[in-house]
Motif scaffolding. Structure first.
Motif, mmCIF file in Angstrom:
data_model
loop_
_atom_site.group_PDB
_atom_site.id
_atom_site.type_symbol
_atom_site.label_atom_id
_atom_site.label_comp_id
_atom_site.label_asym_id
_atom_site.label_seq_id
_atom_site.Cartn_x
_atom_site.Cartn_y
_atom_site.Cartn_z
ATOM 1 N N ARG A 33 53.736 6.503 0.121
ATOM 2 C CA ARG A 33 52.715 5.993 0.098
ATOM 3 C C ARG A 33 51.469 6.905 -0.210
ATOM 4 N NH1 ARG A 33 50.884 2.104 4.690
ATOM 5 N NH2 ARG A 33 53.328 1.833 4.709
ATOM 6 N N ILE B 136 48.203 5.919 -2.959
ATOM 7 C CA ILE B 136 47.020 5.905 -2.503
ATOM 8 C C ILE B 136 45.922 6.535 -3.349
ATOM 9 C CG2 ILE B 136 45.513 6.635 -0.539
ATOM 10 C CD1 ILE B 136 47.577 5.598 1.422
ATOM 11 N N ALA C 49 45.420 4.909 -6.563
ATOM 12 C CA ALA C 49 44.850 3.355 -6.765
ATOM 13 C C ALA C 49 43.408 3.791 -6.300
ATOM 14 C CB ALA C 49 45.435 2.782 -5.680
ATOM 15 N N THR C 50 42.949 4.945 -5.435
ATOM 16 C CA THR C 50 41.847 5.203 -4.969
ATOM 17 C C THR C 50 41.049 6.088 -5.916
ATOM 18 O OG1 THR C 50 42.307 6.673 -3.373
ATOM 19 C CG2 THR C 50 42.389 4.446 -2.691
ATOM 20 N N ASN D 102 41.024 -4.377 -5.375
ATOM 21 C CA ASN D 102 41.768 -4.793 -4.157
ATOM 22 C C ASN D 102 41.524 -3.523 -3.065
ATOM 23 O OD1 ASN D 102 43.164 -7.170 -5.083
ATOM 24 N ND2 ASN D 102 45.011 -5.610 -6.198
ATOM 25 N N TRP E 174 42.629 -4.448 0.563
ATOM 26 C CA TRP E 174 44.090 -4.092 0.662
ATOM 27 C C TRP E 174 44.420 -2.493 0.911
ATOM 28 C CZ3 TRP E 174 48.269 -1.689 -1.772
ATOM 29 C CH2 TRP E 174 49.708 -2.304 -1.427
ATOM 30 N N TRP E 175 43.842 -1.929 -0.189
ATOM 31 C CA TRP E 175 43.950 -0.299 -0.062
ATOM 32 C C TRP E 175 43.261 0.159 1.172
ATOM 33 C CZ3 TRP E 175 47.620 1.893 -2.393
ATOM 34 C CH2 TRP E 175 48.184 1.400 -3.679
ATOM 35 N N GLY F 274 45.830 -0.148 3.757
ATOM 36 C CA GLY F 274 46.908 0.891 3.367
ATOM 37 C C GLY F 274 46.669 2.256 3.760
ATOM 38 N N VAL F 275 45.356 2.613 3.441
ATOM 39 C CA VAL F 275 45.065 4.074 3.958
ATOM 40 C C VAL F 275 44.806 4.124 5.261
ATOM 41 C CG1 VAL F 275 43.153 5.500 3.491
ATOM 42 C CG2 VAL F 275 43.716 4.572 1.658
#
Length: 190
Positions: free
Chosen positions: A15, A19, A22-23, A61, A64-65, A68-69
């Motif tokens: 994960r 993360i 994406a971030t 998104n 959504w992230w 997840g974070v």
């Protein structure tokens, strides 16, 4: 980057890199943000709001992230373990892309498994189907093992669909991998 923290860290290793990609923010930076805001004593909803509020601009998104974070942080500090929901129960899922449209994909699963009386020794009850503009569903309850939702969503290729089996409400995490394997076998047989 550090996917391990103090002892007891159970953040899923796969994960963290996702993360970070994406971030555009390192995991250590995320952890520092959360600690600076006392996130270890916040609810899941508050942690997710904090993640969204501090998400770098332009993230696709972002909501959504942020979820997840928040989940990864909760696992990192021991507020939950992998597979555990914010309510304390456990969940598991498995999915497969099939060369069928969404309704045919769901129908294929229902034709083979929809009338199954029990799954891993738990009686299936309250079977029902529904459909929205984006997804088709088959849902049922499992005595002592929560609720199951089988959903079919169109893939990017309209001739294909993603079929996902999600089980929520497991009383503990001890059988998560057994359930995941069971659902994957069902999907593989289609």
């Amino acid at each position: 980057m550090s996917s391990s923290g103090g002892s007891g860290n159970q953040t899923r290793g796969e994960r963290v890199p996702a993360i970070e990609r994406a971030t555009g923010r390192s995991w250590d930076d995320w952890v520092a943000v959360f600690h600076a805001h006392g996130a270890g004593s916040l609810s899941h909803a508050e942690i997710a709001k904090l993640a969204l509020a501090t998400m770098p601009p332009g993230i696709e998104n972002a909501e959504w992230w942020a979820q997840g974070v928040a989940i990864a942080f909760e696992q990192h500090v021991g507020l939950r373990v992998p597979g555990q929901s914010s309510t304390g129960s456990f969940r598991v899922s498995a999915s497969r892309t099939l060369p069928l449209d969404r309704d045919a994909a769901l129908e294929a699963w229902v034709n083979v498994h929809g009338a199954t009386a029990s799954h891993l020794g738990h009686a299936a009850t309250d079977r029902r189907s529904s459909r929205t503009e984006k997804r088709s569903f088959w849902r049922f309850n499992l005595a002592g093992a929560g609720k199951v939702e089988v959903s079919a969503t169109p893939a990017k290729d309209p001739a294909k669909a993603s079929l996902t089996i999600s089980q929520e409400g497991l009383p503990d995490g001890e059988r998560i991998e057994e359930w995941r394997s069971y659902w994957k076998r069902q999907l593989a047989g289609l």
